[in-house]
Structures are given as structure tokens and as C-alpha cells.
Enzyme design. Structure first.
Site, PDB file in Angstrom:
ATOM      1  CG  ASP A  46     -39.819  31.317  23.895  1.00 47.19           C
ATOM      2  OD1 ASP A  46     -40.174  30.219  23.455  1.00 47.19           O
ATOM      3  OD2 ASP A  46     -40.607  32.232  24.148  1.00 47.19           O
ATOM      4  NE  ARG A 164     -47.297  34.547  25.499  1.00 49.95           N
ATOM      5  CZ  ARG A 164     -48.590  34.266  25.401  1.00 49.95           C
ATOM      6  NH1 ARG A 164     -49.453  34.727  26.287  1.00 49.95           N
ATOM      7  NH2 ARG A 164     -49.030  33.516  24.410  1.00 49.95           N
TER       8      ARG A 164
HETATM    9  C1  FRU Z   1     -43.306  31.362  23.152  1.00 51.45           C
HETATM   10  C2  FRU Z   1     -43.876  31.596  24.533  1.00 51.45           C
HETATM   11  C3  FRU Z   1     -43.818  33.052  24.922  1.00 51.45           C
HETATM   12  C4  FRU Z   1     -43.836  32.982  26.429  1.00 51.45           C
HETATM   13  C5  FRU Z   1     -43.001  31.765  26.681  1.00 51.45           C
HETATM   14  C6  FRU Z   1     -43.381  30.981  27.912  1.00 51.45           C
HETATM   15  O1  FRU Z   1     -42.858  30.066  22.970  1.00 51.45           O
HETATM   16  O2  FRU Z   1     -45.203  31.118  24.617  1.00 51.45           O
HETATM   17  O3  FRU Z   1     -44.850  33.831  24.375  1.00 51.45           O
HETATM   18  O4  FRU Z   1     -43.307  34.114  27.027  1.00 51.45           O
HETATM   19  O5  FRU Z   1     -43.110  30.948  25.538  1.00 51.45           O
HETATM   20  O6  FRU Z   1     -42.460  29.953  28.139  1.00 51.45           O
END
Ligand code: FRU
Length: 488
Positions: A46, A164
Site C-alpha cells: 500500500d 487497521r
Molecule cells: C492492505 C493491507 C492493509 C494493511 C497492510 C499491511 O493491502 O492489508 O490493511 O495495513 O496491507 O501491509
């Protein structure tokens, strides 16, 4: 294909030297890009903390140093003055406290007078691997130092461990800060929970669960939510997980949005209609993050991960994976979000290619097509005999555009479907296509639809064939992202 042990995935990076050789090795890859942000080593997922502060755009990405694998996540920092030329700055947030011992997960940023404040999820796991998510904050000072403050709050006991990706929002009307967080109810329904405070760094309290009438049962977890105001509309952007959508194969990961109205007093987002719009019609797009426009509160710039969770890519075997999309300006037109490439990208145009003289398609280029009407067929990276290639077909009778990557030599994630179709009720009149060694972004009709996808052409796939009544312009593009080794 390598199988990674938990120890390997969650290994702590102690010194930059541990990944220098890997960086050297992957820099030689034929698929490394020239104007897209890509991981310095290992895996990028991300985009995080996208923000403008004091003349500089900051953009971070989720980074796992060791290879094309999701393991211990860091925030890797890049900066730009123009959203086109990016510089690698190094690691910004390390998972080095008990609150984030198994990863500094996704989040967002808030500019303040003398610092950028970064909000992220500390992914804590106990010895028995029980997860406890903490909402954490870092002060990134103008001298580049990052200072961790105590976590703002821990897990909410009324939801599962899936909480999250905090998005920080300041509401000028009531002087309140909000943190909008992706979550899962105990009944395993995706949702958004909201915290509020009068101060960005303390006294946070749980305000409630966001009500989204009509979307109470829509996927089992909502990742990366945010609420933006664009062209006078409120837009709820999120990634509902484990849900299938028509025309998207077996894919259970989507990034989309609802247009509507946000009432912060009642914590209700009322959608204009019941349509969940997909943000991107291509194969590889997820976890979009928006930065507010410093000059216009009604505009935002979006960037996304050009990749998907639980997917594998041909560069996995080279020990790197992922890249970000180009930043795109968002507007609302005809009650839809439109995404346009930034004007400043034109500065990357180099030599113009004479298509009367050659049918070779550069690996780094921009193609613009202006249609005079009727069917269109484009084959990009086709073989010399005209077979293969990424196909872009417009059917003027059906009024649909189809992007099909099933004819390429290197096929991957095929279960997600290899062709994506988008209706264009008003027809197709314009395409702008950005190609960068292993990615393609197709902007249809001035931002009406975007298709973002990874593609991995092989040596024999290099020609362009076009049929239809259209004028086509093609430019080579200059390098804008320097692939240097900065890991401290
Ligand atoms: C989305 C995700 C988020 C998390 C991150 C971990 O791709 O799963 O929800 O914070 O990637 O890398």
C-alpha cells in the site's frame, strides 16, 4: 518458487548492508520501471501517508525488505516537488516497539506547522501469534527525524483483531479530528470505526461505527477506508474483502467508492445510490490513498498499489514485487469519480515516434489516441506476426471497451479473469496510455475509466498494431524515478 518460513518473513533489518546486494541484483531486472515508484528491494504494497507539506510531497509505501513476500512491514519514504520526479529517502517507520513488533501497517498523514504527523497501525502479535492492533503516531520533523509518540489507543474489544489503516481527517466545521479505521464486526462483517479528539496527539475516544445504509453486509473486512470531499461530494473509499463482483473473475479484493453525504454528527454516510463503483477497471489496483490538494479543498490526488493481496507476479522469482500507480487528480463528473493523469506528466515526453516508419513500441512511452468513431483494435507488445499482445478493443455496437491480457506470453493471476470490460454509453473518443516496462495505465475518455495493470513483455513481444479510424501519437518518456539505494 521459494517458500518462506515465518522467521525469514519477520526477520528484522539491522543494517542497510543486509539488502545492498539484493538491490544491485534487482536493479538489473528488465522489468524495473523508470517513472513509477517501486520497492528499493523486496515487496511494496500500500501507499501510505501521502501528503503535501511545506513545498514537498511525501509518499510512503508498505515495505518488506527481504523478497516478494508479505512479512515484517516498514514505511519506506519517498519525496517529490512536482508529483512526477521522486527521490528515495530511506526507511521512516520501523517496527521496533512492542506495539508494532510484527509490522508498521498502513496509515495516513496530517501536515502541521513544523512536522508531518503519521498515523499508522502497529501490528502487535503475542508469542502465541494473537494479534493486537494499536493506533500509533509518529512526528516526522522537517530535519527528517521521525519520533514515535506513545500509541493513541489499543484494540477495540467490540470488534475482531482486524482493525487497521487509520485515515486522519480534520473537520474544520466542528474543530474535531477523526480517525477513520477499517474493521470487522464480531459477526464478520466489514465496517469502519471512528475515533475522535480535539487534539491530534491525545484524548482520543471511540465515537462509534460508521453507518452506511445498504452496505451492512458487504465483504468481511474493509481495508484502507477514507472519506474525501471532492467537487462538493463526500466520497467513501474502501477495499471490501472476500466479496466477488460481477465481471471480476474469482477476485475477492476490490477497491471502490460510494458517492454520497457524510454526517459527522450522526456518523452516517448516506450513499447517493446503491452502486459501489470500482475505482479501477484494470487487473492490479488496491489500497488507494488520497492526498488533499493544498490549493483547493475540493480536490484530491489519488495513488494506489498496482498490485493485489494474495497474488503473485513474474518478478517474485527475482525477489521483488509491486509498484505504485501514477498519481491522479480526482474530480466528480456525472456523479462518478473521474481520474486524470496530472498535467505535469507531459514534461516527461521525449522523442516523438513516427508510426509511419516503425511498428516497434518503446518499453517506456505514452500513447494518445483520438478516435473519429467506430470500432478500434489495439495490440500492444504483439509478436511480429501480429499474434499475441495486450489487446484493447472498443466495440462501437455494444459500446464497450475490453482490455485483455490473456494473449501475452507471461500470464499470471489468471483466476482473477484475463479480460475486463467496461461499458461506455457515450462511446470511446480518447485514450491516454502510460507504459513503463512492466506496467500499463489506460485512461479512457479523459478519466471516465482507468485500467491499471502489470504486464511483463518478453523479448519477442514488442510491436504495436492499431486498426480503426483514429489518430495516434506516441512519445518516449524520460526517467523520473531514480532507482538509488537509500536504506537508513
Ligand atoms: C492492505 C493491507 C492493509 C494493511 C497492510 C499491511 O493491502 O492489508 O490493511 O495495513 O496491507 O501491509
Amino acid at each position: 518458487m521459494k517458500t518462506w518460513t515465518k522467521e525469514e518473513r519477520y526477520r528484522v533489518l539491522k543494517s542497510a548492508e543486509e539488502v545492498r546486494d539484493l538491490h544491485e541484483r534487482i536493479s538489473q531486472s528488465d522489468y524495473r520501471q523508470q517513472y513509477h515508484i517501486q520497492p528499493v528491494t523486496g515487496l511494496l504494497n500500500d501507499p501510505n501517508g501521502f501528503v503535501y507539506h511545506d513545498g514537498v510531497w511525501h509518499l510512503f509505501y508498505q515495505w518488506c525488505p527481504w523478497g516478494a513476500v508479505h512479512g515484517l512491514k516498514y514505511w519506506y519514504h519517498t519525496v517529490s516537488k512536482d508529483l512526477v520526479t521522486w527521490k528515495n529517502m530511506g526507511v521512516c517507520i520501523r517496527p521496533d516497539t512492542e506495539y508494532d513488533n510484527k509490522g508498521a501497517y498502513s496509515g495516513s498523514a496530517l501536515p502541521t506547522a513544523d512536522a508531518v504527523r503519521l498515523y499508522y497501525t502497529g501490528n502487535h502479535r503475542d508469542e502465541d501469534w494473537t494479534r493486537r492492533p494499536y493506533t500509533c503516531v509518529v512526528n516526522l520533523k522537517d530535519d527528517g527525524t521521525a519520533e514515535k509518540l506513545p500509541p493513541l489507543f489499543g484494540p477495540n474489544p467490540d470488534y475482531t483483531e482486524h482493525q487497521r489503516d487509520p485515515k486522519i481527517i480534520y473537520n474544520e466545521e466542528n474543530g474535531t479530528y477523526y480517525l477513520v479505521i477499517g474493521a470487522q464486526t464480531k459477526e464478520k462483517k466489514g465496517c469502519v470505526i471512528i475515533y475522535r479528539s480535539d487534539s491530534p496527539t491525545k484524548d482520543w475516544t471511540f465515537a462509534g461505527q460508521l453507518k452506511v445504509p445498504g452496505f451492512e453486509d458487504f465483504g468481511d473486512m474493509w481495508e484502507c477506508p477514507s472519506i474525501e470531499t471532492i467537487s462538493g461530494y463526500d466520497v467513501l473509499i474502501f477495499c471490501p474483502q472476500h466479496l466477488k463482483l460481477p465481471g471480476r473473475g474469482e477476485s475477492v479484493h476490490h477497491n471502490g467508492y460510494l458517492l454520497g453525504h457524510m454526517d459527522w454528527d450522526t456518523l452516517t454516510f448516506t450513499p447517493d445510490n446503491t452502486r459501489f463503483h470500482v475505482l479501477d477497471f484494470g487487473f492490479d489496483s488496491y489500497a488507494a490513498e488520497c492526498a488533499a490538494n493544498p490549493n483547493d479543498r475540493n480536490k484530491a490526488t489519488l495513488v494506489a498499489w498496482m498490485g493485489l493481496p494474495d497474488a503473485s507476479y513474474p518478478t517474485d522469482e527475482e525477489d521483488w514485487s509491486g509498484c505504485l500507480t501514477l498519481p491522479r487528480e480526482l474530480r466528480v463528473r456525472d456523479r462518478r469519480l473521474i481520474q486524470q493523469p496530472l498535467d505535469v506528466l507531459r514534461a516527461l515526453r521525449g522523442m516523438k515516434i513516427d508510426l509511419e516508419a516503425t511498428d516497434l513500441l518503446p518499453r517506456v512511452c505514452e500513447l494518445e489516441l483520438i478516435s473519429r468513431g467506430g470500432d478500434l483494435n489495439l495490440k500492444l507488445f504483439a509478436k511480429a506476426d501480429g499474434s499475441g499482445g495486450l489487446r484493447i478493443d472498443y466495440d462501437d455496437t455494444e459500446k464497450t471497451v475490453t482490455v485483455d491480457r490473456s494473449q501475452m506470453v507471461r500470464r499470471f493471476n489468471t483466476e482473477q479473469g484475463e479480460a475486463r470490460v467496461r461499458p461506455l454509453p457515450k462511446g470511446l473518443f480518447h485514450l491516454r496510455i502510460f507504459i513503463d516496462r512492466s506496467s500499463i495505465e489506460i485512461f479512457v475518455n479523459d478519466g471516465d475509466a482507468v485500467f491499471s495493470s502489470r504486464i511483463f513483455p518478453t523479448a519477442g513481444e514488442k510491436r504495436l498494431f492499431a486498426h480503426g479510424d483514429a489518430s495516434i501519437h506516441l512519445w518516449e518518456l524520460e526517467r523520473a524515478v531514480v532507482d538509488d539505494f537509500a536504506v537508513e
